[in-house]
Scaffold this motif. Sequence first.
Motif, PDB file in Angstrom:
ATOM      1  N   LEU A   7      51.843  39.522 -25.545  1.00  0.00           N
ATOM      2  CA  LEU A   7      50.809  38.957 -26.406  1.00  0.00           C
ATOM      3  C   LEU A   7      49.571  38.597 -25.591  1.00  0.00           C
ATOM      4  CD1 LEU A   7      50.155  38.079 -29.308  1.00  0.00           C
ATOM      5  CD2 LEU A   7      51.033  35.816 -28.735  1.00  0.00           C
ATOM      6  N   LYS A   8      49.750  37.972 -24.433  1.00  0.00           N
ATOM      7  CA  LYS A   8      48.607  37.619 -23.589  1.00  0.00           C
ATOM      8  C   LYS A   8      47.866  38.864 -23.120  1.00  0.00           C
ATOM      9  CE  LYS A   8      50.714  35.018 -20.577  1.00  0.00           C
ATOM     10  NZ  LYS A   8      50.905  34.146 -19.387  1.00  0.00           N
ATOM     11  N   LEU A   9      48.615  39.909 -22.755  1.00  0.00           N
ATOM     12  CA  LEU A   9      47.981  41.150 -22.309  1.00  0.00           C
ATOM     13  C   LEU A   9      47.148  41.774 -23.416  1.00  0.00           C
ATOM     14  CD1 LEU A   9      47.675  43.357 -20.146  1.00  0.00           C
ATOM     15  CD2 LEU A   9      49.737  44.422 -21.076  1.00  0.00           C
ATOM     16  N   LEU A  68      45.902  40.286 -26.097  1.00  0.00           N
ATOM     17  CA  LEU A  68      44.772  39.426 -26.447  1.00  0.00           C
ATOM     18  C   LEU A  68      43.681  39.464 -25.380  1.00  0.00           C
ATOM     19  CD1 LEU A  68      46.573  36.293 -27.947  1.00  0.00           C
ATOM     20  CD2 LEU A  68      45.285  38.049 -29.162  1.00  0.00           C
ATOM     21  N   THR A  69      44.033  39.861 -24.176  1.00  0.00           N
ATOM     22  CA  THR A  69      43.039  39.986 -23.119  1.00  0.00           C
ATOM     23  C   THR A  69      42.238  41.272 -23.250  1.00  0.00           C
ATOM     24  OG1 THR A  69      44.440  38.715 -21.610  1.00  0.00           O
ATOM     25  CG2 THR A  69      42.705  40.033 -20.619  1.00  0.00           C
ATOM     26  N   ILE A  70      42.878  42.323 -23.742  1.00  0.00           N
ATOM     27  CA  ILE A  70      42.245  43.644 -23.739  1.00  0.00           C
ATOM     28  C   ILE A  70      41.666  44.023 -25.102  1.00  0.00           C
ATOM     29  CG2 ILE A  70      42.665  46.107 -23.380  1.00  0.00           C
ATOM     30  CD1 ILE A  70      44.842  45.323 -21.382  1.00  0.00           C
ATOM     31  N   VAL A  71      42.497  43.968 -26.132  1.00  0.00           N
ATOM     32  CA  VAL A  71      42.109  44.547 -27.430  1.00  0.00           C
ATOM     33  C   VAL A  71      40.897  43.852 -28.071  1.00  0.00           C
ATOM     34  CG1 VAL A  71      42.913  45.081 -29.759  1.00  0.00           C
ATOM     35  CG2 VAL A  71      44.438  45.393 -27.804  1.00  0.00           C
ATOM     36  N   PRO A  72      40.870  42.504 -28.187  1.00  0.00           N
ATOM     37  CA  PRO A  72      39.705  41.884 -28.837  1.00  0.00           C
ATOM     38  C   PRO A  72      38.381  42.191 -28.141  1.00  0.00           C
ATOM     39  CG  PRO A  72      41.512  40.318 -28.693  1.00  0.00           C
ATOM     40  CD  PRO A  72      41.900  41.487 -27.864  1.00  0.00           C
ATOM     41  N   ILE A 102      42.446  39.813 -33.549  1.00  0.00           N
ATOM     42  CA  ILE A 102      43.294  38.770 -32.969  1.00  0.00           C
ATOM     43  C   ILE A 102      44.435  38.409 -33.923  1.00  0.00           C
ATOM     44  CG2 ILE A 102      43.340  36.344 -32.263  1.00  0.00           C
ATOM     45  CD1 ILE A 102      40.509  36.741 -31.173  1.00  0.00           C
ATOM     46  N   LEU A 103      44.108  38.238 -35.213  1.00  0.00           N
ATOM     47  CA  LEU A 103      45.140  37.897 -36.192  1.00  0.00           C
ATOM     48  C   LEU A 103      46.197  38.995 -36.302  1.00  0.00           C
ATOM     49  CD1 LEU A 103      42.988  36.345 -39.066  1.00  0.00           C
ATOM     50  CD2 LEU A 103      44.495  35.147 -37.480  1.00  0.00           C
TER      51      LEU A 103
END
Length: 331
Positions: free
Chosen positions: A90-92, A94-98, A131-132
């Motif tokens: 999840l952290k990975l 949220l770091t890249i995709v948004p 993000i959601l």
Amino acid sequence: MTTTTTLTERYISATIRSLRPETQDDVRAELEASIADAVEARLEQGETPEAAERAVLTELGDPGVLAAGYADRPLYLIGPRFYLTWWRLLKLLLTIVPVCVLGAVALGQTISAAPVGEIISTSILATGGAILHICFWTTLVFVILERSNSTTAIGKWDLDQLPEPTEKGVGRSELIASLVFLGISVGALLWDRFRGFVVVDGDPVPVLAPSLWPWGIGLLLLLIVAEAVFAVVLYRTRRWTTGLAVANTLLALAFLAWVVILLVTGQLVNPEFLAQIAAAGGEGFAAGQAESAAEGGVFRIVAVLLGFGIAVGVGWDIVDGWVKASRAGRV
């Protein structure tokens, strides 16, 4: 007697109602026997029937928790077996995709010449939606794995996953690399001005607009000198600090502002150089120019792409500086 029977029956009914029908009778019989034995033991100690029953049922706890134990059903979304894998993934994401979504939407809106307010609002909404979706779908996958008692080894850890040791200081090689790169940048500016990377009929055609000399290029040279001084100070300090991270951020933003302002105002690239490109492109370039007229033409699209590319590089440099400062602060 009625009160005692009612409380026990209510408790047993609340416990077994979520169990499979074929197991309900067995669980009911087991609970009735265990509750009766526990109540009888308390009666022998001198407690009243009502007090004994309430104490026994209270000790058994929430019937929902008891039922989950009988059904071997976890009372959590993601248990310890998959939790760390879920959290790291999840952290990975949220770091890249948004960041990618924000950049892609903003780039598309900018190329289509949308108003600034629309660019900002559309980009923020798209990023929030991304993000959601990441949080929901990633969590849902691991919930399904947990509930299905999956035997997958997705969360298995081994020694190869140990992180590599990070550098605690700033080496001489980094200083040399920075100074060499800055020196090449200065040489490229001077070469473009006096010798030219493009030569037409024996005459040099600078890529950067000649009107930038001396003040525009002079400001860029000052930024390059400041970067060189920063590299030396960083080497002498031997580690990143909050002050150095701030200085790195200011230098990066100053360079970004220099590029973006000149790109937006059309003062960065030599018009004669653009004319040579247009002439060399022939009919194919003219067709592309006509097709992209609604977005301001080919050169505007290229300028937007260049600006976004530089912004990404500057953003990475800023984030990298703060990450290194944070790591150095924990050493």
